[in-house]
Design a protein around this motif. Structure first.
Motif, PDB file in Angstrom:
ATOM      1  N   TYR A 198      77.378  69.695  13.166  1.00 28.48           N
ATOM      2  CA  TYR A 198      78.358  68.997  14.002  1.00 28.48           C
ATOM      3  C   TYR A 198      77.833  69.001  15.426  1.00 28.48           C
ATOM      4  N   SER A 199      77.633  67.811  16.012  1.00 26.26           N
ATOM      5  CA  SER A 199      77.079  67.702  17.360  1.00 26.26           C
ATOM      6  C   SER A 199      78.132  67.148  18.311  1.00 26.26           C
ATOM      7  N   PHE A 200      78.269  67.773  19.470  1.00 26.21           N
ATOM      8  CA  PHE A 200      79.289  67.380  20.435  1.00 26.21           C
ATOM      9  C   PHE A 200      78.663  67.113  21.803  1.00 26.21           C
ATOM     10  N   GLN A 201      79.035  65.959  22.380  1.00 26.54           N
ATOM     11  CA  GLN A 201      78.688  65.628  23.753  1.00 26.54           C
ATOM     12  C   GLN A 201      79.962  65.176  24.463  1.00 26.54           C
ATOM     13  N   ASN A 202      79.903  65.077  25.781  1.00 22.63           N
ATOM     14  CA  ASN A 202      81.070  64.648  26.552  1.00 22.63           C
ATOM     15  C   ASN A 202      81.138  63.123  26.602  1.00 22.63           C
ATOM     16  N   LEU A 203      82.175  62.571  25.953  1.00 24.71           N
ATOM     17  CA  LEU A 203      82.361  61.127  25.896  1.00 24.71           C
ATOM     18  C   LEU A 203      83.651  60.731  26.601  1.00 24.71           C
ATOM     19  N   CYS A 204      83.697  59.487  27.052  1.00 23.79           N
ATOM     20  CA  CYS A 204      84.899  58.942  27.683  1.00 23.79           C
ATOM     21  C   CYS A 204      85.971  58.694  26.623  1.00 23.79           C
ATOM     22  N   VAL A 205      87.177  59.160  26.868  1.00 24.09           N
ATOM     23  CA  VAL A 205      88.266  58.982  25.908  1.00 24.09           C
ATOM     24  C   VAL A 205      88.598  57.501  25.751  1.00 24.09           C
ATOM     25  N   GLU A 206      88.573  56.760  26.847  1.00 19.97           N
ATOM     26  CA  GLU A 206      88.946  55.341  26.806  1.00 19.97           C
ATOM     27  C   GLU A 206      87.855  54.452  26.202  1.00 19.97           C
ATOM     28  N   ASP A 207      86.603  54.888  26.302  1.00 24.65           N
ATOM     29  CA  ASP A 207      85.494  54.086  25.789  1.00 24.65           C
ATOM     30  C   ASP A 207      84.460  55.021  25.182  1.00 24.65           C
ATOM     31  N   ARG A 208      84.471  55.143  23.858  1.00 25.20           N
ATOM     32  CA  ARG A 208      83.606  56.098  23.172  1.00 25.20           C
ATOM     33  C   ARG A 208      82.125  55.757  23.292  1.00 25.20           C
ATOM     34  N   GLU A 209      81.822  54.556  23.758  1.00 24.79           N
ATOM     35  CA  GLU A 209      80.434  54.187  23.979  1.00 24.79           C
ATOM     36  C   GLU A 209      79.903  54.714  25.304  1.00 24.79           C
ATOM     37  N   LEU A 210      80.814  55.185  26.159  1.00 28.52           N
ATOM     38  CA  LEU A 210      80.431  55.677  27.477  1.00 28.52           C
ATOM     39  C   LEU A 210      80.258  57.185  27.437  1.00 28.52           C
ATOM     40  N   CYS A 211      79.016  57.636  27.630  1.00 28.53           N
ATOM     41  CA  CYS A 211      78.703  59.071  27.605  1.00 28.53           C
ATOM     42  C   CYS A 211      78.567  59.591  29.031  1.00 28.53           C
ATOM     43  N   LEU A 212      79.100  60.765  29.297  1.00 26.73           N
ATOM     44  CA  LEU A 212      79.047  61.337  30.643  1.00 26.73           C
ATOM     45  C   LEU A 212      77.620  61.651  31.066  1.00 26.73           C
ATOM     46  N   GLU A 213      76.760  61.940  30.121  1.00 24.56           N
ATOM     47  CA  GLU A 213      75.351  62.246  30.382  1.00 24.56           C
ATOM     48  C   GLU A 213      75.197  63.372  31.404  1.00 24.56           C
ATOM     49  N   ASP A 214      75.940  64.451  31.179  1.00 22.22           N
ATOM     50  CA  ASP A 214      75.806  65.630  32.037  1.00 22.22           C
ATOM     51  C   ASP A 214      74.735  66.589  31.537  1.00 22.22           C
ATOM     52  N   GLY A 215      74.059  66.201  30.458  1.00 20.35           N
ATOM     53  CA  GLY A 215      72.942  66.996  29.967  1.00 20.35           C
ATOM     54  C   GLY A 215      73.317  68.136  29.061  1.00 20.35           C
ATOM     55  N   THR A 216      74.594  68.222  28.641  1.00 23.11           N
ATOM     56  CA  THR A 216      75.009  69.332  27.775  1.00 23.11           C
ATOM     57  C   THR A 216      75.299  68.829  26.363  1.00 23.11           C
ATOM     58  N   GLU A 217      75.033  69.699  25.399  1.00 20.21           N
ATOM     59  CA  GLU A 217      75.331  69.385  24.001  1.00 20.21           C
ATOM     60  C   GLU A 217      75.586  70.694  23.261  1.00 20.21           C
ATOM     61  N   LYS A 218      76.594  70.683  22.402  1.00 19.01           N
ATOM     62  CA  LYS A 218      76.889  71.820  21.545  1.00 19.01           C
ATOM     63  C   LYS A 218      76.692  71.382  20.095  1.00 19.01           C
ATOM     64  N   ILE A 219      75.902  72.153  19.354  1.00 21.09           N
ATOM     65  CA  ILE A 219      75.615  71.813  17.963  1.00 21.09           C
ATOM     66  C   ILE A 219      75.971  73.006  17.088  1.00 21.09           C
ATOM     67  N   PHE A 220      76.752  72.758  16.056  1.00 25.94           N
ATOM     68  CA  PHE A 220      77.172  73.791  15.118  1.00 25.94           C
ATOM     69  C   PHE A 220      76.517  73.495  13.763  1.00 25.94           C
ATOM     70  N   TYR A 221      75.642  74.388  13.315  1.00 26.41           N
ATOM     71  CA  TYR A 221      74.927  74.201  12.057  1.00 26.41           C
ATOM     72  C   TYR A 221      75.696  74.877  10.926  1.00 26.41           C
ATOM     73  N   ASN A 222      75.919  74.140   9.868  1.00 20.83           N
ATOM     74  CA  ASN A 222      76.695  74.615   8.728  1.00 20.83           C
ATOM     75  C   ASN A 222      75.749  75.013   7.595  1.00 20.83           C
TER      76      ASN A 222
END
Length: 245
Positions: free
Chosen positions: A96-120
């Motif tokens: 499961y990979s998570f980045q910061n996205l705009c709630v109003e427009d899921r195509e718009l990424c904040l691009e703050d350079g952070t990502e959280k990945i949870f490996y199952n």
């Protein structure tokens, strides 16, 4: 020299310079990585609070970088990786990979350079890459496969033979709040007749002895650890060792 993502191993561990225990903390030319092994240990998913943990680890990485006198403009990309021996979100994905996205427009990424990945590691999804599937099996069973898991297994074996590293790691681990809480939970679950507080205390001692034994500390080394940590007289430390060793 920059390392590819799949080359990051336990040998890159820099945790002793950190304000908290990070299982693997390393970097390449553009990114900082924190990789954490995560077990359920009989806790509910809600109790583990993995989203808050990921936020905490990311903030710790950023703070470490900024404490060296660098500007926030120089912050490298940060990846927090949780390697879970259970499905952290219950949907069956291999990761499961998570980045910061705009709630109003899921195509718009904040691009703050952070990502959280949870490996199952227990996923049987068909789209898991072969090298990742091999790593999952190694984590679940200890089975060594090809080059990746062979190198990891060799690094683990070398680390376990390094008495200085092992002693320092156990020392850091035993002061980890999650580990101590796990011990208290064990004591509560046992429902000791002497009461909840006493049960929690015994649980912490039991958990400490288990960790020391898992990391190959001798009986006497473990006695010294629990005597120092819990301020126990020699006879009580010896009594607990006979109960839980």
């Amino acid at each position: 020299m920059a390392k590819r993502y799949e080359e990051l191993t336990i040998e890159d561990d820099l945790m002793f310079g950190k304000p908290i225990r990070l299982d693997v903390y390393t970097k390449d030319q553009k990114r900082i990585y924190d990789a954490e092994m995560q077990k359920r240990n009989h806790h509910s998913l809600e109790k583990l609070e993995l989203p808050k943990r990921s936020r905490f680890y990311q903030s710790t990485m950023d703070t470490d970088h900024l404490s060296r006198g660098r500007s926030y403009r120089e912050l490298p990309e940060g990846k927090v990786l949780f390697i879970c021996t259970f499905d952290p979100f219950g949907l069956g994905y291999g990761k499961y990979s998570f980045q910061n996205l705009c709630v109003e427009d899921r195509e718009l990424c904040l691009e703050d350079g952070t990502e959280k990945i949870f490996y199952n590691c227990v996923s049987d999804a068909k789209d898991i890459p072969e090298n990742l599937r091999e790593l999952y099996e190694y984590i679940r069973t200890g089975k060594v496969g090809r080059d990746l898991t062979r190198r990891i297994d060799e690094a683990v074996a070398r680390a376990r033979k390094n008495e200085v590293w092992r002693s320092e790691y156990v020392k850091e681990l035993l002061h980890d709040d999650d580990v101590r809480e796990e011990g208290r939970a064990e004591g509560r679950a046992e429902g000791r007749a002497e009461g909840i507080a006493e049960g929690e205390a015994h649980g912490e001692v039991k958990g400490t002895i288990r960790i020391c034994k898992d990391f190959g500390l001798t009986f006497e080394e473990t006695v010294n650890r629990i005597r120092e940590m819990f301020q126990l007289p020699e006879n009580e430390a010896q009594r607990d060792m006979k109960l839980y060793w």
